[in-house]
Write a protein that holds these residues in place. Structure first.
Motif, PDB file in Angstrom:
ATOM      1  N   GLN A 233       0.792  -1.567   0.432  1.00  0.00           N
ATOM      2  CA  GLN A 233      -0.035   0.198   0.311  1.00  0.00           C
ATOM      3  C   GLN A 233       0.855   1.166  -0.067  1.00  0.00           C
ATOM      4  O   GLN A 233       0.398   2.438   0.385  1.00  0.00           O
ATOM      5  N   TYR A 234       1.940   1.485   0.014  1.00  0.00           N
ATOM      6  CA  TYR A 234       3.139   2.554   0.633  1.00  0.00           C
ATOM      7  C   TYR A 234       3.131   3.545  -0.756  1.00  0.00           C
ATOM      8  O   TYR A 234       2.962   4.469  -0.609  1.00  0.00           O
ATOM      9  N   PRO A 235       2.781   2.400  -2.500  1.00  0.00           N
ATOM     10  CA  PRO A 235       2.042   3.941  -3.706  1.00  0.00           C
ATOM     11  C   PRO A 235       1.578   4.468  -2.802  1.00  0.00           C
ATOM     12  O   PRO A 235       1.321   5.732  -4.229  1.00  0.00           O
ATOM     13  N   GLN A 236       0.336   3.731  -2.246  1.00  0.00           N
ATOM     14  CA  GLN A 236      -1.126   4.896  -1.967  1.00  0.00           C
ATOM     15  C   GLN A 236      -0.931   5.642  -1.370  1.00  0.00           C
ATOM     16  O   GLN A 236      -1.822   6.750  -1.128  1.00  0.00           O
ATOM     17  N   PHE A 237       0.167   6.363  -0.470  1.00  0.00           N
ATOM     18  CA  PHE A 237       0.241   7.397   0.365  1.00  0.00           C
ATOM     19  C   PHE A 237       1.003   8.381  -0.591  1.00  0.00           C
ATOM     20  O   PHE A 237       1.782   8.176  -1.541  1.00  0.00           O
ATOM     21  N   GLN A 238       0.786   9.224  -0.644  1.00  0.00           N
ATOM     22  CA  GLN A 238       1.338  10.856  -0.910  1.00  0.00           C
ATOM     23  C   GLN A 238       2.743  11.001  -0.707  1.00  0.00           C
ATOM     24  O   GLN A 238       3.007  10.950   0.442  1.00  0.00           O
ATOM     25  N   ARG A 239       3.926  11.288  -2.014  1.00  0.00           N
ATOM     26  CA  ARG A 239       5.500  11.529  -2.079  1.00  0.00           C
ATOM     27  C   ARG A 239       5.426  12.191  -0.552  1.00  0.00           C
ATOM     28  O   ARG A 239       6.740  11.727   0.068  1.00  0.00           O
ATOM     29  N   ALA A 240       4.502  13.828  -0.516  1.00  0.00           N
ATOM     30  CA  ALA A 240       5.464  14.392   0.602  1.00  0.00           C
ATOM     31  C   ALA A 240       4.446  13.634   1.879  1.00  0.00           C
ATOM     32  O   ALA A 240       5.744  14.145   3.024  1.00  0.00           O
ATOM     33  N   ASP A 241       4.095  12.623   2.239  1.00  0.00           N
ATOM     34  CA  ASP A 241       3.860  12.240   3.079  1.00  0.00           C
ATOM     35  C   ASP A 241       4.734  11.186   3.640  1.00  0.00           C
ATOM     36  O   ASP A 241       4.953  11.202   5.035  1.00  0.00           O
ATOM     37  N   ILE A 242       5.082  10.713   3.408  1.00  0.00           N
ATOM     38  CA  ILE A 242       6.257   9.548   3.227  1.00  0.00           C
ATOM     39  C   ILE A 242       7.220  10.592   3.596  1.00  0.00           C
ATOM     40  O   ILE A 242       8.687   9.998   4.423  1.00  0.00           O
ATOM     41  N   ILE A 243       7.487  11.207   2.839  1.00  0.00           N
ATOM     42  CA  ILE A 243       8.893  12.353   3.661  1.00  0.00           C
ATOM     43  C   ILE A 243       8.509  12.828   4.827  1.00  0.00           C
ATOM     44  O   ILE A 243       9.542  13.178   5.503  1.00  0.00           O
ATOM     45  N   ARG A 244       7.262  13.121   5.299  1.00  0.00           N
ATOM     46  CA  ARG A 244       6.957  13.866   6.483  1.00  0.00           C
ATOM     47  C   ARG A 244       7.009  12.902   7.632  1.00  0.00           C
ATOM     48  O   ARG A 244       7.674  12.550   8.276  1.00  0.00           O
ATOM     49  N   LEU A 245       6.481  11.163   6.853  1.00  0.00           N
ATOM     50  CA  LEU A 245       6.543  10.168   8.209  1.00  0.00           C
ATOM     51  C   LEU A 245       8.153   9.808   8.185  1.00  0.00           C
ATOM     52  O   LEU A 245       8.664   9.373   9.234  1.00  0.00           O
ATOM     53  N   THR A 246       8.955   9.741   7.235  1.00  0.00           N
ATOM     54  CA  THR A 246      10.252   9.425   7.640  1.00  0.00           C
ATOM     55  C   THR A 246      11.461  10.740   7.663  1.00  0.00           C
ATOM     56  O   THR A 246      13.046  10.295   7.583  1.00  0.00           O
TER      57      THR A 246
END
Length: 317
Positions: free
Chosen positions: A185-198
């Protein structure tokens, strides 16, 4: 007959092994020791089987009396441990004599202390495991209570005095970095949110227990909507509607309907489980092969090393 009589179990003490397998379709959690590294070293000190049952003590506050001679090992959170009022070190074997009083003070730095006995604890087994999942209330399995007797499977077996080398103990005081293996499900997240998460720092919330740890910090702004409930497992990182991550641990439910960017490796789950409310943690992306190789090396080290005669180091077979 040798055993430990529990005088005070502390906040919560439960018997745990490495957990049950192949039972999630029955609605049963895997259970098992939260901190894989500390649990495994407690058994390694005593030459116990890899899956031997031991006691997981949350936040210390434990006291017991030895009846007969008994050999134990203590690992996990740093806290004051005494025998008859005299301070002793943890992360090593400990010989108790008849009448000795073992006390583990409340931990102020981390969460979990592990107490192993030579041969492993003799405890009820359900669905192939001694692990206690309190909410499931399986027959004969529950939290340790005052007056309980902790019996070793092999009370007469003895090992030489041993101590885990400093360089092989987990550094629980270091920055807590928990790796994230991307899921489907990783691709379903916005890139900005993945950056924010990590790249953000999170703190451990008060509503954290053996089921999962709630983390608090900058929320993800646009998490995907809820999904049809599906099977979930140890380490899954759920993102509910408020955008705050929940890392599922050993006693987690078997299905869930929140989207998940990935999963945290078991070893890292143990580091997270040791943290108290308010502790700072952060995520770091990791590939599956790296996490698998680390776990393989960990298991090979347990199976293929033996203690040197000094009891201070291990050597490969």
């Amino acid at each position: 007959m040798s055993f430990l009589e529990v005088v005070r179990p502390g906040v919560q003490s439960t018997i745990q092994d490495s957990g049950r397998r192949g039972c999630r379709h029955h609605g049963l959690a895997a259970g098992g020791a939260l901190d894989l590294i500390s649990y495994t070293w407690a058994n390694k000190l005593l030459d116990n089987p890899r899956n031997a049952a031991c006691l997981e003590i949350v936040l210390g506050g434990f006291r017991a009396i030895a009846h007969g001679a008994l050999q134990v090992a203590l690992t996990g959170a740093r806290t004051r441990v005494t025998v008859n009022g005299q301070t002793v070190e943890s992360w090593q074997t400990l010989n108790l004599n008849d009448g000795d009083e073992l006390t583990i003070d409340h931990s102020t730095h981390h969460r979990l202390v592990y107490l192993a006995v030579v041969g492993g604890l003799d405890a009820p087994e359900q669905f192939g495991s001694h692990s206690v999942v309190v909410r499931e209330k399986l027959e004969g399995q529950g939290p340790v209570q005052a007056g309980d007797r902790l019996m070793p499977l092999q009370p007469k077996r003895q090992v030489p005095e041993r101590k885990v080398p400093d360089h092989q103990r987990p550094d629980l005081d270091a920055e807590t970095v928990i790796r994230l293996i991307p899921g489907y499900q990783y691709p379903q997240f916005q890139r900005a949110d993945i950056i924010r998460l990590t790249t953000s720092r999170y703190t451990v919330g008060d509503q954290s227990d053996r089921m999962g740890f709630r983390l608090q910090g900058t929320p993800l702004s646009s998490p995907p909507p809820g999904i049809i409930s599906e099977g979930i497992a140890l380490g899954a990182v759920q993102i509910p509607g408020d955008g705050q991550p929940i890392v599922l641990l050993n006693d987690c439910q078997t299905i869930g309907g929140y989207p998940k960017p990935g999963v945290v490796p078991t070893v890292d789950c143990g580091l997270l489980a040791q943290q108290l409310p308010g502790a700072s943690v952060r995520f770091e992306l990791c590939d599956l092969a790296t996490a698998q190789n680390q776990r393989r090396l960990f298991e090979l080290h347990y199976q293929n090393t033996r203690w040197c005669q000094t009891g201070q180091e291990l050597e490969w077979l």
